[in-house]
Scaffold this motif. Sequence first.
Motif, PDB file in Angstrom:
ATOM      1  N   PHE A   1      48.581  -7.796   6.469  1.00 53.73           N
ATOM      2  CA  PHE A   1      47.336  -8.214   5.823  1.00 53.73           C
ATOM      3  C   PHE A   1      47.410  -7.895   4.336  1.00 53.73           C
ATOM      4  O   PHE A   1      47.732  -6.777   3.964  1.00 53.73           O
ATOM      5  N   VAL A   2      47.156  -8.888   3.511  1.00 51.13           N
ATOM      6  CA  VAL A   2      47.134  -8.720   2.061  1.00 51.13           C
ATOM      7  C   VAL A   2      45.780  -9.204   1.573  1.00 51.13           C
ATOM      8  O   VAL A   2      45.334 -10.290   1.946  1.00 51.13           O
ATOM      9  N   THR A   3      45.101  -8.403   0.773  1.00 49.55           N
ATOM     10  CA  THR A   3      43.859  -8.879   0.165  1.00 49.55           C
ATOM     11  C   THR A   3      44.098  -9.152  -1.308  1.00 49.55           C
ATOM     12  O   THR A   3      44.827  -8.422  -1.983  1.00 49.55           O
ATOM     13  N   CYS A   4      43.493 -10.196  -1.774  1.00 44.04           N
ATOM     14  CA  CYS A   4      43.571 -10.613  -3.172  1.00 44.04           C
ATOM     15  C   CYS A   4      42.114 -10.813  -3.606  1.00 44.04           C
ATOM     16  O   CYS A   4      41.566 -11.900  -3.495  1.00 44.04           O
TER      17      CYS A   4
ATOM     18  N   MET B   1      39.375 -13.532  -2.316  1.00 43.21           N
ATOM     19  CA  MET B   1      37.984 -13.640  -2.734  1.00 43.21           C
ATOM     20  C   MET B   1      37.961 -13.931  -4.225  1.00 43.21           C
ATOM     21  O   MET B   1      38.587 -13.228  -5.016  1.00 43.21           O
ATOM     22  N   THR B   2      37.288 -15.004  -4.583  1.00 38.49           N
ATOM     23  CA  THR B   2      37.083 -15.390  -5.975  1.00 38.49           C
ATOM     24  C   THR B   2      35.853 -16.283  -6.000  1.00 38.49           C
ATOM     25  O   THR B   2      35.453 -16.814  -4.968  1.00 38.49           O
ATOM     26  N   CYS B   3      35.248 -16.441  -7.120  1.00 38.13           N
ATOM     27  CA  CYS B   3      34.080 -17.304  -7.214  1.00 38.13           C
ATOM     28  C   CYS B   3      34.551 -18.761  -7.221  1.00 38.13           C
ATOM     29  O   CYS B   3      35.209 -19.192  -8.167  1.00 38.13           O
TER      30      CYS B   3
ATOM     31  N   ALA C   1      48.575  -4.722   2.492  1.00 36.14           N
ATOM     32  CA  ALA C   1      48.631  -4.702   1.024  1.00 36.14           C
ATOM     33  C   ALA C   1      47.266  -5.076   0.502  1.00 36.14           C
ATOM     34  O   ALA C   1      46.670  -6.041   0.966  1.00 36.14           O
ATOM     35  N   ILE C   2      46.755  -4.315  -0.434  1.00 32.64           N
ATOM     36  CA  ILE C   2      45.490  -4.636  -1.072  1.00 32.64           C
ATOM     37  C   ILE C   2      45.789  -4.878  -2.548  1.00 32.64           C
ATOM     38  O   ILE C   2      46.248  -3.988  -3.245  1.00 32.64           O
ATOM     39  N   ILE C   3      45.566  -6.110  -2.992  1.00 33.91           N
ATOM     40  CA  ILE C   3      45.797  -6.467  -4.381  1.00 33.91           C
ATOM     41  C   ILE C   3      44.424  -6.497  -5.051  1.00 33.91           C
ATOM     42  O   ILE C   3      43.572  -7.275  -4.688  1.00 33.91           O
ATOM     43  N   GLY C   4      44.197  -5.655  -6.013  1.00 26.72           N
ATOM     44  CA  GLY C   4      42.922  -5.660  -6.712  1.00 26.72           C
ATOM     45  C   GLY C   4      42.395  -4.282  -7.066  1.00 26.72           C
ATOM     46  O   GLY C   4      41.434  -4.160  -7.781  1.00 26.72           O
TER      47      GLY C   4
END
Length: 128
Positions: A39-42, A72-74, A5-8
């Motif tokens: 695998f999920v990306t956020c 991934m976020t700042c 899953a790719i969130i973004g």
Amino acid sequence: MSAVAIIGVAGIVKRPFCTLLCCLPQTWNWRNTGRIYDFVTCTEVAEYFHQPSREFRRLDALLRPGGWLALMTCFQSDDTRFADWHYRRDPTHVVFYREATLRRLAGRHGWHCEIPCPNVALMRKESA
């Protein structure tokens, strides 16, 4: 078959080797169909969560045992510069994370957390 899953990003992409679930931060109101992923990306999404606890429970529900969440976020790291921090000035960014916050969040969900580089957290859900 593996599932990812790719969130973004927008849309749903299906390939013979995986399924990608994709949505924009503004359209995060997805429905959990019971499908779980390896695998999920956020990516650049978590800062938009008005209810982070609820959203991370939803992400946890997407992960199979042993699955990975890549976030991934700042990261917010310097209190003295917070007022002038560019990330804070974006009115759509409503929550900020520190490395310690993400480690605590991971612990709460039973995930192992690694910070391999600045602004990236890899969290692995315990195997069943």
